[in-house]
Design a protein around this motif. Structure first.
Motif, PDB file in Angstrom:
ATOM      1  N   PRO A 157       0.848  -1.196   0.000  1.00 45.18           N
ATOM      2  CA  PRO A 157       0.000   0.000   0.000  1.00 45.18           C
ATOM      3  C   PRO A 157       0.887   1.250   0.000  1.00 45.18           C
ATOM      4  CG  PRO A 157       0.081  -0.972   2.187  1.00 45.18           C
ATOM      5  CD  PRO A 157       0.869  -1.885   1.298  1.00 45.18           C
ATOM      6  N   LEU A 158       0.494   2.279  -0.750  1.00 45.84           N
ATOM      7  CA  LEU A 158       1.330   3.486  -0.807  1.00 45.84           C
ATOM      8  C   LEU A 158       1.046   4.438   0.348  1.00 45.84           C
ATOM      9  CD1 LEU A 158       1.959   4.482  -4.509  1.00 45.84           C
ATOM     10  CD2 LEU A 158       3.312   3.142  -2.922  1.00 45.84           C
ATOM     11  N   SER A 159       0.127   4.045   1.217  1.00 43.77           N
ATOM     12  CA  SER A 159      -0.139   4.870   2.394  1.00 43.77           C
ATOM     13  C   SER A 159      -0.526   3.939   3.536  1.00 43.77           C
ATOM     14  CB  SER A 159      -1.281   5.830   2.088  1.00 43.77           C
ATOM     15  OG  SER A 159      -1.835   6.322   3.284  1.00 43.77           O
ATOM     16  N   ARG A 160      -0.242   4.398   4.753  1.00 39.83           N
ATOM     17  CA  ARG A 160      -0.666   3.607   5.918  1.00 39.83           C
ATOM     18  C   ARG A 160      -1.976   4.129   6.466  1.00 39.83           C
ATOM     19  NH1 ARG A 160       4.707   2.675   9.571  1.00 39.83           N
ATOM     20  NH2 ARG A 160       5.085   0.558   8.879  1.00 39.83           N
ATOM     21  N   LYS A 161      -2.655   4.961   5.657  1.00 41.59           N
ATOM     22  CA  LYS A 161      -3.908   5.560   6.146  1.00 41.59           C
ATOM     23  C   LYS A 161      -5.106   4.875   5.491  1.00 41.59           C
ATOM     24  CE  LYS A 161      -2.061  10.098   7.163  1.00 41.59           C
ATOM     25  NZ  LYS A 161      -1.153  10.735   6.213  1.00 41.59           N
ATOM     26  N   GLU A 162      -6.224   4.950   6.214  1.00 42.51           N
ATOM     27  CA  GLU A 162      -7.486   4.501   5.626  1.00 42.51           C
ATOM     28  C   GLU A 162      -7.919   5.526   4.593  1.00 42.51           C
ATOM     29  OE1 GLU A 162      -8.534   1.730   6.015  1.00 42.51           O
ATOM     30  OE2 GLU A 162      -8.056   0.993   7.980  1.00 42.51           O
ATOM     31  N   PRO A 163      -8.643   5.197   3.557  1.00 46.42           N
ATOM     32  CA  PRO A 163      -9.143   3.858   3.243  1.00 46.42           C
ATOM     33  C   PRO A 163      -8.195   3.043   2.352  1.00 46.42           C
ATOM     34  CG  PRO A 163     -10.265   5.476   1.891  1.00 46.42           C
ATOM     35  CD  PRO A 163      -9.271   6.241   2.692  1.00 46.42           C
ATOM     36  N   VAL A 164      -6.950   3.573   2.120  1.00 46.23           N
ATOM     37  CA  VAL A 164      -6.010   2.804   1.277  1.00 46.23           C
ATOM     38  C   VAL A 164      -5.714   1.450   1.923  1.00 46.23           C
ATOM     39  CG1 VAL A 164      -3.640   2.747   0.362  1.00 46.23           C
ATOM     40  CG2 VAL A 164      -4.953   4.864   0.253  1.00 46.23           C
ATOM     41  N   VAL A 165      -5.496   1.499   3.268  1.00 44.96           N
ATOM     42  CA  VAL A 165      -5.163   0.264   3.983  1.00 44.96           C
ATOM     43  C   VAL A 165      -6.292  -0.762   3.851  1.00 44.96           C
ATOM     44  CG1 VAL A 165      -4.776  -0.692   6.299  1.00 44.96           C
ATOM     45  CG2 VAL A 165      -3.591   1.380   5.594  1.00 44.96           C
ATOM     46  N   GLU A 166      -7.507  -0.291   3.989  1.00 40.84           N
ATOM     47  CA  GLU A 166      -8.650  -1.222   3.921  1.00 40.84           C
ATOM     48  C   GLU A 166      -8.689  -1.927   2.557  1.00 40.84           C
ATOM     49  OE1 GLU A 166     -12.476   0.550   4.575  1.00 40.84           O
ATOM     50  OE2 GLU A 166     -13.459  -1.400   4.235  1.00 40.84           O
TER      51      GLU A 166
ATOM     52  N   TRP B 197      -2.246 -17.798  -3.423  1.00 40.02           N
ATOM     53  CA  TRP B 197      -0.766 -17.832  -3.400  1.00 40.02           C
ATOM     54  C   TRP B 197      -0.249 -17.452  -2.021  1.00 40.02           C
ATOM     55  CZ3 TRP B 197      -3.012 -14.667  -7.465  1.00 40.02           C
ATOM     56  CH2 TRP B 197      -3.062 -15.312  -8.703  1.00 40.02           C
ATOM     57  N   ILE B 198       1.078 -17.646  -1.840  1.00 44.34           N
ATOM     58  CA  ILE B 198       1.719 -17.119  -0.634  1.00 44.34           C
ATOM     59  C   ILE B 198       1.990 -15.643  -0.894  1.00 44.34           C
ATOM     60  CG2 ILE B 198       3.714 -17.246   0.906  1.00 44.34           C
ATOM     61  CD1 ILE B 198       3.808 -20.184   0.443  1.00 44.34           C
ATOM     62  N   VAL B 199       1.347 -14.798  -0.109  1.00 44.63           N
ATOM     63  CA  VAL B 199       1.377 -13.357  -0.364  1.00 44.63           C
ATOM     64  C   VAL B 199       1.905 -12.656   0.877  1.00 44.63           C
ATOM     65  CG1 VAL B 199      -0.031 -11.361  -1.032  1.00 44.63           C
ATOM     66  CG2 VAL B 199      -0.643 -13.632  -1.851  1.00 44.63           C
ATOM     67  N   GLN B 200       2.708 -11.629   0.670  1.00 44.74           N
ATOM     68  CA  GLN B 200       3.220 -10.863   1.811  1.00 44.74           C
ATOM     69  C   GLN B 200       2.651  -9.446   1.753  1.00 44.74           C
ATOM     70  OE1 GLN B 200       7.595  -9.766   2.268  1.00 44.74           O
ATOM     71  NE2 GLN B 200       7.472 -11.562   3.569  1.00 44.74           N
ATOM     72  N   TYR B 201       2.267  -8.932   2.917  1.00 47.01           N
ATOM     73  CA  TYR B 201       1.775  -7.550   3.018  1.00 47.01           C
ATOM     74  C   TYR B 201       2.913  -6.733   3.600  1.00 47.01           C
ATOM     75  CZ  TYR B 201      -1.425  -3.743   4.217  1.00 47.01           C
ATOM     76  OH  TYR B 201      -2.070  -2.537   4.299  1.00 47.01           O
ATOM     77  N   ASP B 202       3.337  -5.695   2.888  1.00 42.83           N
ATOM     78  CA  ASP B 202       4.501  -4.929   3.360  1.00 42.83           C
ATOM     79  C   ASP B 202       4.209  -3.437   3.244  1.00 42.83           C
ATOM     80  OD1 ASP B 202       6.943  -3.940   4.047  1.00 42.83           O
ATOM     81  OD2 ASP B 202       8.067  -4.870   2.410  1.00 42.83           O
ATOM     82  N   ASP B 203       4.118  -2.775   4.411  1.00 39.97           N
ATOM     83  CA  ASP B 203       3.843  -1.326   4.366  1.00 39.97           C
ATOM     84  C   ASP B 203       4.960  -0.524   5.035  1.00 39.97           C
ATOM     85  OD1 ASP B 203       3.455  -1.903   7.012  1.00 39.97           O
ATOM     86  OD2 ASP B 203       1.378  -1.221   7.115  1.00 39.97           O
ATOM     87  N   ALA B 204       6.120  -1.163   5.297  1.00 42.90           N
ATOM     88  CA  ALA B 204       7.191  -0.463   6.019  1.00 42.90           C
ATOM     89  C   ALA B 204       8.183   0.178   5.048  1.00 42.90           C
ATOM     90  CB  ALA B 204       7.930  -1.448   6.921  1.00 42.90           C
ATOM     91  N   GLN B 205       8.487   1.426   5.247  1.00 42.93           N
ATOM     92  CA  GLN B 205       9.474   2.207   4.485  1.00 42.93           C
ATOM     93  C   GLN B 205       8.969   2.604   3.087  1.00 42.93           C
ATOM     94  OE1 GLN B 205      12.766  -0.607   4.975  1.00 42.93           O
ATOM     95  NE2 GLN B 205      13.743   0.930   6.274  1.00 42.93           N
ATOM     96  N   SER B 206       9.890   3.296   2.351  1.00 44.09           N
ATOM     97  CA  SER B 206       9.486   3.858   1.052  1.00 44.09           C
ATOM     98  C   SER B 206       9.191   2.746   0.048  1.00 44.09           C
ATOM     99  CB  SER B 206      10.614   4.730   0.508  1.00 44.09           C
ATOM    100  OG  SER B 206      11.655   3.895   0.053  1.00 44.09           O
ATOM    101  N   ILE B 207       8.451   3.114  -0.984  1.00 44.12           N
ATOM    102  CA  ILE B 207       8.089   2.112  -1.988  1.00 44.12           C
ATOM    103  C   ILE B 207       9.344   1.565  -2.678  1.00 44.12           C
ATOM    104  CG2 ILE B 207       7.613   3.867  -3.788  1.00 44.12           C
ATOM    105  CD1 ILE B 207       5.724   0.531  -3.313  1.00 44.12           C
ATOM    106  N   GLY B 208      10.334   2.453  -2.888  1.00 45.48           N
ATOM    107  CA  GLY B 208      11.592   2.019  -3.519  1.00 45.48           C
ATOM    108  C   GLY B 208      12.273   0.948  -2.691  1.00 45.48           C
ATOM    109  N   ARG B 209      12.335   1.175  -1.387  1.00 50.43           N
ATOM    110  CA  ARG B 209      12.974   0.178  -0.505  1.00 50.43           C
ATOM    111  C   ARG B 209      12.186  -1.118  -0.470  1.00 50.43           C
ATOM    112  NH1 ARG B 209      16.266   1.905   4.516  1.00 50.43           N
ATOM    113  NH2 ARG B 209      17.434   3.592   3.607  1.00 50.43           N
ATOM    114  N   ARG B 210      10.877  -0.980  -0.516  1.00 48.61           N
ATOM    115  CA  ARG B 210      10.062  -2.203  -0.481  1.00 48.61           C
ATOM    116  C   ARG B 210      10.255  -3.032  -1.755  1.00 48.61           C
ATOM    117  NH1 ARG B 210       4.228  -0.189   1.187  1.00 48.61           N
ATOM    118  NH2 ARG B 210       5.060   1.912   0.937  1.00 48.61           N
ATOM    119  N   TYR B 211      10.356  -2.325  -2.895  1.00 47.14           N
ATOM    120  CA  TYR B 211      10.629  -3.056  -4.146  1.00 47.14           C
ATOM    121  C   TYR B 211      11.973  -3.776  -4.052  1.00 47.14           C
ATOM    122  CZ  TYR B 211       6.814  -0.932  -6.912  1.00 47.14           C
ATOM    123  OH  TYR B 211       5.603  -0.560  -7.418  1.00 47.14           O
ATOM    124  N   ARG B 212      12.990  -3.090  -3.521  1.00 45.11           N
ATOM    125  CA  ARG B 212      14.325  -3.689  -3.400  1.00 45.11           C
ATOM    126  C   ARG B 212      14.280  -4.928  -2.512  1.00 45.11           C
ATOM    127  NH1 ARG B 212      14.965  -1.488  -7.092  1.00 45.11           N
ATOM    128  NH2 ARG B 212      16.295   0.278  -7.642  1.00 45.11           N
TER     129      ARG B 212
END
Ligand code: GAP
Length: 461
Positions: free
Chosen positions: A350-359, A372-387
């Motif tokens: 998610p690009l924000s930790r705020k509602e309603p994006v999180v929902e 599938w095996i799916v991971q939810y990742d909202d920590a740090q910038s999107i660039g870091r999450r992609y890396r």
């Protein structure tokens, strides 16, 4: 497009990535580790399961002539006398008279201790089997061994399997399980450890057809590594020289992989003749013969044995998938796993930790993880999450942003090309399924859009 940098895969890089991202840890690390034993972490256990699943699928589920078995690790001690392990499963060992380190003679390049240069003792044979005791009395009569190979479980069950499945020759038994060897020298991470897993097949054939089946299995098994996405140029076959052959083998090929430390064995395929069934019949007093209704004769089948290491296959998959490339002046580390082996198939970012994006993001997460095996990742910038996802080899990232709330679309970013497409959320499962099935991502559903790798599509975190 990202620029290629000549990245050399080293064992240090693989070990460090595995440690950092939770693939593999040293065993009992808080106590300083236990030499040559390793623990598979949250991602490693998924990767290893996927390797085993791919093997089981190809040698059991997709074949009519194979069945599975899961025999116990502790077996009757007589098994190891019959198989020749009690007498012959030994390596020549020397000890340094100064520092008392022990070495396997075959691993030595010089006549002195590789550690301190000290003088070495005369070689003596060292049996590699781990011993333990069965029951409360620790004496010779209670000695049992941790199996050094899974193979014997299949030989001693030959008759049980034959009688219960009514298979006719040629047929095989497959087994995956732990094996233990008190190796004198270990090393190269999970390549040679004292506790490891094997994936073994005992394929029973009519004597005289063994050479043909031996050739068949050599080709079949080499091909299996290609289906895991391992590069052809990193695989080769090596036939054993006469003096190298194990006591039971008429012929043997190793499938070798070009590991960072050089070419080394991944799997051995041996023609074991009738050695094992004859030995077990002799020592158990049971007749382990097969009645061939075509020729109306009893005979002892010959055996072709493809014997692979789970840990070595997993290490080869890791080394082969490892890549580095230059992206916006930074090195992008990416594990280009085949999608069927990737521990995490999809990450929801998610690009924000705020509602309603999180929902909305959680809804997509809940929906996709059913498949599938799916991971939810909202920590740090999107660039870091992609890396982070690149480094653990996740094939697809799905981002949910504020625009998703308006147009009900999400962005899928592909690990290898870094291309992005925007698709209606309602089609995510279909698009990803097509992609996992090897169909082209750029066949977009109505309303989809494409961005090429590296292009800025204005996403902000
Ligand atoms: N039943 C035949 C047999 O055990 P092997 O060549 O001794 O043959 C088969 O072992 C495979 O098991 C090897 O090709 C390797 O992949 C794996 N293996 C053997 N020893 C190992 C060790 N100490 N650590 C990790 N894997 C090992």
């Amino acid at each position: 497009m990202p620029e290629k940098v000549p990245a050399k895969v080293t064992m240090e890089k693989i070990v460090s990535l595995c440690r950092r991202r939770g693939f593999i840890f040293p065993s009992s690390e808080i106590y300083g580790g236990l030499s040559s034993c390793w623990d598979y972490g949250p991602l490693g256990v998924e990767l290893k399961r996927n390797v085993k699943q791919a093997w089981w699928q190809s040698v059991v589920h997709e074949r009519d002539d194979m069945v599975g078995l899961d025999a116990s690790i502790l077996m009757h001690p007589q098994v190891w006398a019959s198989s020749g392990h009690l007498e012959g499963f030994s390596d020549p060992l020397v000890e340094c008279k100064t520092c008392h380190l022990r070495w396997r003679v075959d691993d030595l390049k010089e006549n002195n201790c590789p550690s301190c240069g000290g003088e070495l003792t005369e070689p003596r044979m060292f049996n590699l089997m781990f011993k333990t005791f069965m029951g409360p009395i620790e004496d010779e009569a209670a000695t049992v061994y941790l199996r050094p190979e899974t193979a014997q479980g299949m030989f001693v069950n030959f008759e049980n399997v034959l009688n219960t499945t009514r298979k006719r020759l040629p047929f095989g038994i497959a087994q995956i399980g732990k094996a233990f060897r008190n190796e004198i020298t270990t090393g190269n991470f999970i390549f040679r450890s004292r506790e490891f897993e094997q994936m073994e097949i005992e394929y029973f054939v009519k004597p005289g057809t063994d050479k043909e089946w031996f050739d068949y299995w050599v080709k079949e098994r080499l091909n299996w590594y290609l289906t895991l996405g391992i590069k052809k140029e990193n695989l080769r076959l090596r036939q054993h020289m006469k003096k190298e052959l194990a006591h039971y083998a008429l012929d043997c090929y190793d499938i070798e992989y070009q590991f960072p430390m050089g070419w080394a064995e991944l799997e051995g395929i041996a023609n074991r003749g009738d050695f094992d069934l004859v030995q077990h019949a002799k020592y158990s007093g049971k007749s382990l013969v097969y009645f061939d209704d075509e020729v109306k004769k009893h005979y002892v089948p010959y055996v072709v044995e493809p014997s692979a290491g789970v840990d070595r296959s997993t290490l080869a998959v890791l080394c082969d998938a490892y890549d580095e490339e230059l992206d916006n002046d930074e090195i992008r580390v990416v594990l280009r796993f085949h999608t069927k082996l990737a521990p995490i198939k999809v990450a929801i970012l998610p690009l924000s930790r705020k509602e309603p994006v999180v929902e909305l993001a959680k809804q997509v997460y809940t929906d996709l993880r059913q498949r599938w095996i799916v991971q939810y990742d909202d920590a740090q910038s999107i660039g870091r999450r992609y890396r982070r996802q690149d480094e653990i080899g996740t094939p697809y990232c799905v981002t949910i942003d504020f625009q998703s709330l308006e147009d009900n679309q999400a962005t899928i970013r592909e690990r290898d090309s870094m291309n992005q497409i925007r698709v209606p959320i309602s089609t995510l499962k279909t698009v990803l399924t097509a992609k996992f099935n090897g169909e082209d991502l750029f066949v977009l559903p109505p309303g989809g859009q494409i961005w090429k790798g590296g292009e800025d599509k204005g996403q902000k975190n």
